[in-house]
Write an enzyme that holds these catalytic residues in place. Structure first.
Site, PDB file in Angstrom:
ATOM      1  N   ASP A 253      -1.655  -1.657   7.533  1.00  0.00           N
ATOM      2  CA  ASP A 253      -3.051  -1.242   7.438  1.00  0.00           C
ATOM      3  C   ASP A 253      -3.895  -2.385   6.878  1.00  0.00           C
ATOM      4  OD1 ASP A 253      -5.219   0.387   7.681  1.00  0.00           O
ATOM      5  OD2 ASP A 253      -4.676   1.768   6.075  1.00  0.00           O
TER       6      ASP A 253
ATOM      7  N   HIS B 149      -3.775   4.309  -0.447  1.00  0.00           N
ATOM      8  CA  HIS B 149      -2.988   5.365   0.173  1.00  0.00           C
ATOM      9  C   HIS B 149      -2.311   6.147  -0.945  1.00  0.00           C
ATOM     10  CE1 HIS B 149      -2.315   2.910   4.155  1.00  0.00           C
ATOM     11  NE2 HIS B 149      -3.588   3.231   3.935  1.00  0.00           N
TER      12      HIS B 149
ATOM     13  N   SER C  23      -1.333   0.324  -1.068  1.00  0.00           N
ATOM     14  CA  SER C  23      -0.498   1.484  -0.782  1.00  0.00           C
ATOM     15  C   SER C  23       0.643   1.499  -1.790  1.00  0.00           C
ATOM     16  CB  SER C  23       0.012   1.432   0.665  1.00  0.00           C
ATOM     17  OG  SER C  23       0.699   2.622   0.992  1.00  0.00           O
TER      18      SER C  23
END
Length: 348
Positions: A278, A185, A158
């Site tokens: 995540d 992400h 991310s």
């Protein structure tokens, strides 16, 4: 009242010191700061309560503080989340699910919390110096390009991920018998920029996921953010019509589950820089398949919350910088090739 970084501030009220500590740690993972963290009596003793964009309240027994809710509602115009569930033990699946629920509640009131890389931060990588990749070991037979990879490594990232993943790929020699699935992400409008930048120097070029294609040796398949993807029984990529679960796509947890279901122990994962947690729920399940789970070390991350959360599960077997992760992958493949040769020799 945002803090000096422009991020929202959170007020935390609990009559349990441990719960205050866990709430404060959780909001910091989302990039938020606590403008107040204390017991109800302490808050009610303030002539004017500290400013906050949202208040989180969790009490062992609400009956012990009958006037607290009314006091808060009269003293602030910020949302008050009363009755926040107690945090379980950190590092457990229940904890990460609790943290996700808390994130969801905060985002419903404050908007998206997870910072994503901007197009400027990604294109900045183009100005970096070229890295000379190592040569393939004599013990590793160069993989046949265009053939389905037997071993798959999921690269999850991310905030700060593009730079880390680029460094990792740039330190790999050409010809490794492996394929990569990249879950980043990112704003979907930036994927073309990401594809161009990350493939500039590496032997491993990013390819967009396409229905029916298989992950071949040398591929780095970038998963789209809009819809959930999985692996068919024949090893081909497939897309669902539904979005990824959770607030951000691709959901790294879901990628680990979907790819692991098909490849089993031949599916491994590396979690790079990122905010939030995540990957922390599914990583232990991937390890149960016999897979390797590695993470980027905190010091080299743009934001270490995501890899730190995965490491906290106790399922990781290697932690390192992107360059060290690349070297460890090469070493792992070399050892596997040497073992196969030894087994072939012994059976001859």
């Amino acid at each position: 009242m945002a803090d000096s970084t422009g991020r929202p501030a959170v007020g935390i009220v609990s009559d349990d010191v441990l719960q205050r500590h866990r709430l404060q740690e959780a909001v910091s993972r989302f990039g938020l700061s606590a403008s107040f963290s204390g017991a109800p009596d302490r808050l009610e003793g303030y002539p004017e309560i500290p400013s906050a964009d949202i208040w989180l309240v969790t009490l062992e027994d609400e009956a012990d503080h009958p006037d607290l809710l009314e006091f808060l509602l009269e003293s602030t115009e910020a949302p008050v989340l009363f009755g926040v569930a107690s945090a379980p033990k950190p590092g457990t699946t229940d904890y990460f699910r609790w943290e996700r629920r808390l994130q969801d509640k905060l985002e419903k009131n404050l908007g998206a919390l997870e910072q994503l890389d901007s197009v400027d931060s990604i294109t900045e990588l183009e100005r970096g110096e070229s890295t000379e990749a190592p040569t393939l070991s004599q013990w590793v037979t160069p993989a046949e390009a265009g053939q389905p990879a037997q071993d798959i490594w999921i690269l999850g990232a991310s905030l700060g991920g593009p730079a880390a993943v680029k460094s990792f790929l740039d330190h790999l020699p050409a010809g490794l018998p492996v394929g990569f699935i990249y879950a980043q992400h990112i704003d979907g409008n930036f994927t073309e920029v990401l594809t161009r930048v990350l493939g500039r120097h590496a032997h491993y070029k990013l390819r967009h996921a396409a229905v029916g294609n298989k992950v071949n040796n040398g591929d780095v398949v970038l998963l789209p953010v809009e819809h959930e993807w999985y692996i068919n029984d024949d090893g081909s990529l497939a897309r669902k019509d539904t979005p990824w679960p959770g607030p951000y796509g691709p959901s790294i947890d879901q990628v680990l589950l979907n790819v692991g279901d098909h490849y089993g122990a031949r599916c491994n994962a590396i979690l790079f820089s990122g905010m939030g947690n995540d990957g922390a729920i599914a990583a232990p399940l991937l390890k149960a398949h016999g897979s390797r789970v590695w993470v980027q070390d905190s010091a080299s991350c743009g934001n270490s919350s995501m890899p730190d959360s995965v490491a906290a599960t106790g399922c990781t077997s290697f932690i390192g910088t992107p360059e060290q992760l690349a070297k460890e992958l090469v070493k792992t493949i070399e050892e596997s090739c040497l073992l196969k040769r030894r087994q072939q020799r012994d059976s001859a």
